[in-house]
Design an enzyme around this catalytic site. Structure first.
Site, mmCIF file in Angstrom:
data_model
loop_
_atom_site.group_PDB
_atom_site.id
_atom_site.type_symbol
_atom_site.label_atom_id
_atom_site.label_comp_id
_atom_site.label_asym_id
_atom_site.label_seq_id
_atom_site.Cartn_x
_atom_site.Cartn_y
_atom_site.Cartn_z
ATOM 1 N N ARG A 141 0.839 -1.214 0.000
ATOM 2 C CA ARG A 141 0.000 0.000 0.000
ATOM 3 C C ARG A 141 0.872 1.262 0.000
ATOM 4 O O ARG A 141 1.950 1.284 0.584
ATOM 5 C CB ARG A 141 -0.957 -0.037 1.207
ATOM 6 C CG ARG A 141 -1.944 -1.199 1.062
ATOM 7 C CD ARG A 141 -2.897 -1.281 2.215
ATOM 8 N NE ARG A 141 -3.735 -0.094 2.307
ATOM 9 C CZ ARG A 141 -4.524 0.152 3.348
ATOM 10 N NH1 ARG A 141 -4.585 -0.687 4.369
ATOM 11 N NH2 ARG A 141 -5.264 1.237 3.356
ATOM 12 N N ASP A 332 -15.203 3.330 3.478
ATOM 13 C CA ASP A 332 -15.132 1.918 3.871
ATOM 14 C C ASP A 332 -16.459 1.181 3.670
ATOM 15 O O ASP A 332 -16.523 -0.042 3.803
ATOM 16 C CB ASP A 332 -14.678 1.801 5.329
ATOM 17 C CG ASP A 332 -13.240 2.273 5.500
ATOM 18 O OD1 ASP A 332 -12.476 2.242 4.517
ATOM 19 O OD2 ASP A 332 -12.888 2.689 6.614
HETATM 20 C C1 S3P Z 1 -8.988 5.676 8.369
HETATM 21 C C2 S3P Z 1 -9.105 6.441 7.241
HETATM 22 C C3 S3P Z 1 -9.488 5.899 5.926
HETATM 23 C C4 S3P Z 1 -10.174 4.555 6.049
HETATM 24 C C5 S3P Z 1 -9.462 3.634 6.991
HETATM 25 C C6 S3P Z 1 -9.329 4.253 8.371
HETATM 26 C C7 S3P Z 1 -8.522 6.317 9.603
HETATM 27 O O1 S3P Z 1 -8.323 5.742 5.153
HETATM 28 O O2 S3P Z 1 -10.311 3.930 4.793
HETATM 29 O O3 S3P Z 1 -10.179 2.418 7.113
HETATM 30 O O4 S3P Z 1 -8.659 5.728 10.692
HETATM 31 O O5 S3P Z 1 -8.003 7.430 9.520
HETATM 32 P P1 S3P Z 1 -7.688 7.005 4.358
HETATM 33 O O6 S3P Z 1 -7.491 8.086 5.318
HETATM 34 O O7 S3P Z 1 -6.377 6.528 3.795
HETATM 35 O O8 S3P Z 1 -8.680 7.310 3.275
#
Ligand code: S3P
Length: 446
Positions: A141, A332
């Site tokens: 990732r 999500d």
């Molecule tokens: C999260 C932010 C999201 C989400 C992840 C949890 C977080 O990702 O998809 O499951 O806890 O800040 P991104 O900030 O990369 O979009």
């Protein structure tokens, strides 16, 4: 592990989902920065959260109860080693009296992007070096998105061409003004944590609003943040005050029950004590726009986060168009929305969701593949799907693709399909919701 899902005739009951995963990570991290011991209630039992706790322990932070301590079995996911403690569900104490110390081992974020990116921010301004790695999925990732701005702040980070493992060599940091190229709460939060250790002001602006749990928690713990016009600024040098934190139920876990409640013909489900922060509840707005009957009761605010009880009833659904600023508010929940779209009247278009391709798996591909195995017709696009409905789904052998949300979304699809569905790799639900299948079964009559 395989899990068999049979069609559900009725889905009824009252449920409390586990503590919010995003807020739990932040509670542990902010708790470890606080000027005294912090009690956290209802911490998530998620495997991901445990990886944050184990990493902090390796950095010298005291976290009780000690049932957090067993080492992670790399594969398969260990059973029964979550952070839930017997009587007081999810009650945990965090204390970092001595300050962070250099870890004796490589930190392991496992499957958790939030652990890796937020820890990178916290470690960037320490006076030692630490390496964070992750599992095969996390090592694929993108980490450049956090390396670039932290490097601008003065951090030294070595990586494998923008991928983990990340070696963070702590430095004295300076505040910067940074415009996020992609809406990401993880990157925003990493920069705010780094900003606490930086000289001067750190300002982060985002292309569209993402979950603001870090901002709410830092403010609750006495940090003054300036928030205006899509930008948040933090002054370096301040320390969060030690205060008790209480974690609401995870809206992203409740989402599966909202969808099943809307789709199954004889359904009424109440989910109590859920976080309803508007930066997370895009799915609620979309389901309502599709015609779902969802009521919110008992709305209240605890530790600067909004809570409520949600009741959903069987509903006739119509298609929607989802894109733009809605996407980060339901990032999500898009896999389970795609399943919902197969049952709605008309053509649903989900667009601007490129980010789904770099989650725990490529979620656009995984959803397309599994829906096709169930006999659905849909168009996969670079940034989402086009799905006409309603369509009948049939039971099939499906794959979680090593992704907790794919496993749970397709358990819901299995309930509304004809015949039996098998989900392979079902143990991945432990990443966010170890008791998902038990909770689901407690509501379903077949
Ligand atoms: C999260 C932010 C999201 C989400 C992840 C949890 C977080 O990702 O998809 O499951 O806890 O800040 P991104 O900030 O990369 O979009």
């Amino acid at each position: 592990m395989r899990r068999v899902i049979k069609p559900g005739r009725s889905v009824k009951g009252v449920l409390r989902v586990p503590g919010d995963k995003s807020i739990s990570h932040r509670a542990l991290l902010c708790g470890s920065l606080a000027d005294g011991p912090v009690r956290i209630e209802n911490l998530s039992p998620a495997h991901d959260v445990r990886n944050t706790a184990l990493s902090l322990q390796a950095l010298g932070v005291v976290i009780r109860p000690t049932l957090l301590l067993p080492a992670l079995s790399p594969n398969p996911l260990g059973k029964g080693v979550g952070v839930r403690s017997g009587e007081a569900r999810g009650e945990v104490f965090v204390h970092n009296a001595e300050g962070f110390s250099p870890p004796a081992r490589v930190l392991d974020a496992g499957n958790s992007g939030t652990t890796m990116r937020l820890l990178a921010g916290l470690l960037a301004g320490q006076n030692f070096a630490a390496t964070i790695t992750g599992d095969a999925s996390l090592r694929k990732r993108p980490m450049q998105r956090v390396i670039d701005p932290l490097t601008q702040m003065g951090a030294k980070i070595e990586s494998d061409n923008g991928y983990a493992p990340l070696k963070i060599i702590g430095q004295k940091l300076r505040g910067i003004r940074y415009e996020l190229p992609i809406a990401s709460s993880q990157v925003k939060s990493a920069l705010l944590l780094a900003g606490l250790h930086a000289k001067g002001v750190t300002t982060v602006s985002e292309p569209s609003p993402t979950r603001d749990h870090s901002e709410r928690m830092l403010r609750y713990l006495g940090i003054s943040l300036e928030i205006s016009n899509g930008a948040v600024s933090v002054q370096g040098g301040a320390r969060p005050k030690a205060k008790a934190l209480m974690v609401p139920g995870d809206f992203s876990s409740a989402a599966f029950f909202l969808v099943v409640g809307a789709l199954v013909p004889d359904a009424q489900i109440t989910i109590t004590d859920v976080g309803i922060n508007p930066t997370r509840t895009g799915l609620l707005d979309v389901l309502r726009a599709m015609g779902a009957q969802i009521a919110i009761e008992n709305e209240r605010e605890i530790a600067h986060e909004p809570w409520g009880d949600l009741t959903v009833k069987s509903s006739e659904l119509r298609a929607v168009r989802v894109g733009g600023a809605l996407i980060p508010r339901m990032i999500d929940e898009l896999p389970v929305l795609a399943i919902c779209a197969t049952q709605a009247h008309g053509t649903t278009v989900i667009q601007d969701a490129h980010e789904l391709r770099v989650k725990e798996t490529d979620r656009i591909r995984a959803v397309t593949e599994n829906l096709k195995r169930m006999g659905a017709q849909l168009e996969e696009r670079a940034d989402g799907w086009v799905i006409a409905g309603p369509q009948k789904l049939h039971g099939a052998v499906l794959d979680s693709f090593g992704d907790h949300r794919i496993a749970m979304a397709f358990a819901i699809a299995g309930l509304i399909a004809q015949g039996e569905t098998i989900i392979e790799g079902a143990e991945w639900v432990e990443i966010s919701y170890p008791e998902f299948f038990e909770d689901l079964e407690s509501l379903v009559r077949s």
